[in-house]
Design a protein around this motif. Structure first.
Motif, mmCIF file in Angstrom:
data_model
loop_
_atom_site.group_PDB
_atom_site.id
_atom_site.type_symbol
_atom_site.label_atom_id
_atom_site.label_comp_id
_atom_site.label_asym_id
_atom_site.label_seq_id
_atom_site.Cartn_x
_atom_site.Cartn_y
_atom_site.Cartn_z
ATOM 1 N N LEU A 76 1.679 -8.645 -0.076
ATOM 2 C CA LEU A 76 2.489 -7.500 0.167
ATOM 3 C C LEU A 76 3.410 -7.707 1.538
ATOM 4 O O LEU A 76 2.877 -8.081 2.358
ATOM 5 C CB LEU A 76 1.424 -6.234 0.322
ATOM 6 N N ASP A 77 4.413 -7.051 1.408
ATOM 7 C CA ASP A 77 5.200 -6.960 2.873
ATOM 8 C C ASP A 77 4.881 -5.598 3.479
ATOM 9 O O ASP A 77 5.175 -4.516 2.531
ATOM 10 C CB ASP A 77 6.715 -7.134 2.531
ATOM 11 N N VAL A 78 4.185 -5.434 4.380
ATOM 12 C CA VAL A 78 4.006 -4.162 5.157
ATOM 13 C C VAL A 78 4.396 -3.846 6.403
ATOM 14 O O VAL A 78 4.722 -4.794 7.164
ATOM 15 C CB VAL A 78 2.302 -3.947 5.082
ATOM 16 N N ASP A 121 4.348 4.285 1.934
ATOM 17 C CA ASP A 121 5.728 4.240 3.035
ATOM 18 C C ASP A 121 5.641 2.916 3.696
ATOM 19 O O ASP A 121 6.363 2.549 3.780
ATOM 20 C CB ASP A 121 5.767 5.589 3.767
ATOM 21 N N THR A 122 4.282 2.387 3.981
ATOM 22 C CA THR A 122 4.081 1.488 4.866
ATOM 23 C C THR A 122 4.204 0.204 4.023
ATOM 24 O O THR A 122 4.084 -0.784 4.568
ATOM 25 C CB THR A 122 2.665 1.488 5.386
ATOM 26 N N VAL A 123 4.071 0.242 2.630
ATOM 27 C CA VAL A 123 4.372 -0.927 1.846
ATOM 28 C C VAL A 123 5.802 -1.076 1.641
ATOM 29 O O VAL A 123 6.541 -0.482 0.831
ATOM 30 C CB VAL A 123 3.544 -1.041 0.489
ATOM 31 N N ARG A 124 6.223 -2.173 2.161
ATOM 32 C CA ARG A 124 7.889 -2.511 2.066
ATOM 33 C C ARG A 124 8.098 -2.897 0.654
ATOM 34 O O ARG A 124 9.252 -2.958 -0.055
ATOM 35 C CB ARG A 124 8.366 -3.232 2.845
ATOM 36 N N VAL A 163 -4.143 0.345 2.881
ATOM 37 C CA VAL A 163 -4.092 -0.370 1.653
ATOM 38 C C VAL A 163 -5.597 -0.705 1.026
ATOM 39 O O VAL A 163 -5.571 -0.745 0.069
ATOM 40 C CB VAL A 163 -3.424 -1.899 2.076
ATOM 41 N N ALA A 164 -6.225 -0.910 2.045
ATOM 42 C CA ALA A 164 -7.783 -1.242 1.423
ATOM 43 C C ALA A 164 -8.409 0.180 0.740
ATOM 44 O O ALA A 164 -8.797 -0.141 -0.433
ATOM 45 C CB ALA A 164 -8.750 -1.206 2.672
ATOM 46 N N THR A 165 -7.915 1.255 1.206
ATOM 47 C CA THR A 165 -8.277 2.607 0.385
ATOM 48 C C THR A 165 -8.037 2.443 -1.129
ATOM 49 O O THR A 165 -8.440 2.915 -1.892
ATOM 50 C CB THR A 165 -7.772 3.759 1.281
ATOM 51 N N VAL A 166 -6.570 2.063 -1.153
ATOM 52 C CA VAL A 166 -5.984 2.045 -2.467
ATOM 53 C C VAL A 166 -6.829 1.211 -3.315
ATOM 54 O O VAL A 166 -7.229 1.631 -4.661
ATOM 55 C CB VAL A 166 -4.449 1.500 -2.389
ATOM 56 N N PHE A 167 -7.054 0.113 -2.814
ATOM 57 C CA PHE A 167 -7.992 -0.953 -3.837
ATOM 58 C C PHE A 167 -9.274 -0.313 -4.168
ATOM 59 O O PHE A 167 -9.667 -0.279 -5.254
ATOM 60 C CB PHE A 167 -8.179 -2.165 -2.801
ATOM 61 N N ALA A 168 -9.854 0.172 -3.166
ATOM 62 C CA ALA A 168 -11.236 0.891 -3.521
ATOM 63 C C ALA A 168 -11.100 2.172 -4.397
ATOM 64 O O ALA A 168 -11.988 2.254 -5.344
ATOM 65 C CB ALA A 168 -11.647 1.641 -1.913
ATOM 66 N N GLU A 169 -10.012 2.794 -4.236
ATOM 67 C CA GLU A 169 -9.884 4.142 -4.924
ATOM 68 C C GLU A 169 -9.593 3.453 -6.547
ATOM 69 O O GLU A 169 -9.980 4.358 -7.512
ATOM 70 C CB GLU A 169 -8.769 4.802 -4.743
#
Ligand code: HSE
Length: 429
Positions: free
Chosen positions: A355-357, A415-418, A367-373
């Motif tokens: 990922l470009d962030v 937004d933070t993931v480019r 980012v970790a939260t998205v994986f966990a969800e």
């Protein structure tokens, strides 16, 4: 020895067909001794009759392939013309006129294998096609016969030499895809139109055939998930090396953990350098088979080319001729298990995601939260930051493709993931 020769009609006299004819002629005595009767080339159907074909009696050459298979005295039709039509009609006609068939036609077998097997059975004939998958490498017969008493759980293979040559070149020289493809074309490994190889169509047809035989289940070409290797970059290889891996275009046929379904897929994947498939170089093919009782087996060799493919055709020809002399037939289609073929979403594997962030507080947690969800467990994270931006590499534990797909979709909305620079599956661990 039986006196009447077994008559063979050869459909196609290109790279493979001409080698089949040559070996039939030069090894005629050995073939006769092994079969118990001589084999005679009774006719050769071609498109361009004027082309000079060394070692082939011009009187045998015809453009009337249908007339040849309808002659009525042909014992075995060898089909090496490829493609769907006219190969399919010619094979069907061959059965109607009492012949058995040896074919190297992966596209046809992957699309219409069930109907062709049924036609063979209706006419008490054989349909053999060792040459359709991975050239000279014995695979169909080991799966169909040697492992018939075992339970195959996984078939993992490099079944396309052109793409293995390209990926190996990228790995060993740092070349990009186009540069490696150009070299493969110049050396004659890649065709002028490389689509069938580089987009994975060729490997997908082989995966369908292997999965069908391995799991005693009908698997058609449409059931095989397919991703080509044209998007693999030099930077993916650098990431792979960081993980102690290389990248291969793999055909993967798997029984689900509960044994109740199967999947078949073709895509590029990272594979550990310690895995035997990682050391398959150049245009070679290799297939790794995992079974309950046998454990792990690997089959390796040249997967294409005139003589290697002809070797597989000749092996089938001997087997079919022996059956004919015995008044018997060999194994036909075995699809009794009729397991459902699941889609890619059900596949469970590991993933390498780049990922470009933005490089600022809380991004890693987001980012970790998205994986966990999405229920995707992270194994490792590596971040390299520069000028307020960062490259983030996440390697996951095993997760379903559906869960990973949902994760990536959600990551793209942050937004933070480019950008999502690459997603690659990690296999063979
Ligand atoms: N084009 C294939 C390969 C050979 O590169 O392996 C025939 O299936």
């Amino acid at each position: 020895m039986r006196k009447r020769p077994l008559k063979v009609a050869l459909l196609g006299c290109g790279v493979v067909g001409s080698e089949v004819a040559r070996i039939m002629t030069t090894h005629a005595d050995d073939l006769a001794a092994r079969i118990g009767a001589p084999v005679e080339l009774a006719g050769v159907a071609v498109r361009r009759p004027s082309k000079v074909r060394d070692g082939i009696d011009p009187a045998l050459v015809t453009t009337d392939a249908t007339g040849l298979v309808k002659r009525g005295d042909i014992d075995v039709v060898v089909e090496v013309i490829g493609g769907i039509e006219p190969a399919r009609s010619l094979i069907t006609t061959a059965f109607e006129y009492g012949a058995s068939v040896v074919s190297a036609n992966k596209a046809l077998l992957a699309q219409d294998g069930a109907a062709l097997h049924a036609a063979a059975e209706d006419h008490d004939a054989d349909l053999y096609y060792e040459a359709a998958v991975a050239g000279a490498i014995p695979l169909i017969r080991p799966l169909r016969e040697s492992l018939a008493g075992d339970k195959v759980n996984r078939v993992l293979g490099i079944v396309n030499g052109t793409t293995n040559f390209i990926l190996d070149k990228m790995d060993s020289t740092g070349a990009g895809y186009q540069e490696a493809l150009d070299e493969a074309t110049a050396l004659g490994y890649a065709e002028a139109d490389p689509t069938a190889d580089v987009e994975g169509f060729d490997a997908a047809a082989k995966a369908a055939i292997l999965a069908g035989i391995a799991f005693h289940t009908r698997v058609r070409l449409d059931d095989v998930y397919r991703e080509g290797m044209t998007e693999v970059t030099a930077s993916d290889f650098a990431s792979a090396r960081n993980m102690g891996c290389t990248i291969k275009l793999l055909a993967i046929c798997e029984r689900a953990a509960d044994g109740q379904s199967v999947t078949a897929r073709v895509h590029p994947a990272m594979i550990p350098l310690t895995h035997p498939l990682a050391s398959v170089r150049g245009a070679y093919n290799a297939v790794f088979v995992e079974s309950d009782a046998s454990g792990q087996l690997m089959f390796y060799g040249p997967g294409a080319g005139g003589a290697p493919t002809a070797s597989a055709v000749l092996g089938d020809l001997v087997a079919v001729c022996r059956n004919r002399l015995n008044g018997s037939t060999g194994p036909g289609e075995s699809a009794y298990a009729a397991l459902p073929v699941s889609g890619m979403g059900d596949v469970v594997t590991r993933y390498h995601i780049s990922l470009d962030v933005a490089d600022k507080p809380g991004v890693l947690a987001q980012v970790a939260t998205v994986f966990a969800e999405h229920g995707v467990s992270i194994d490792t994270v590596r971040q390299t930051g520069k000028d307020g931006e960062a490259s983030l590499v996440v390697v996951t534990h095993r997760a379903s493709d559906a869960a990973l797909g949902g994760t990536v979709e959600a990551l793209r909305k942050l937004d933070t993931v480019r950008g999502v620079a690459s997603i690659m599956r990690v296999e063979g661990e």
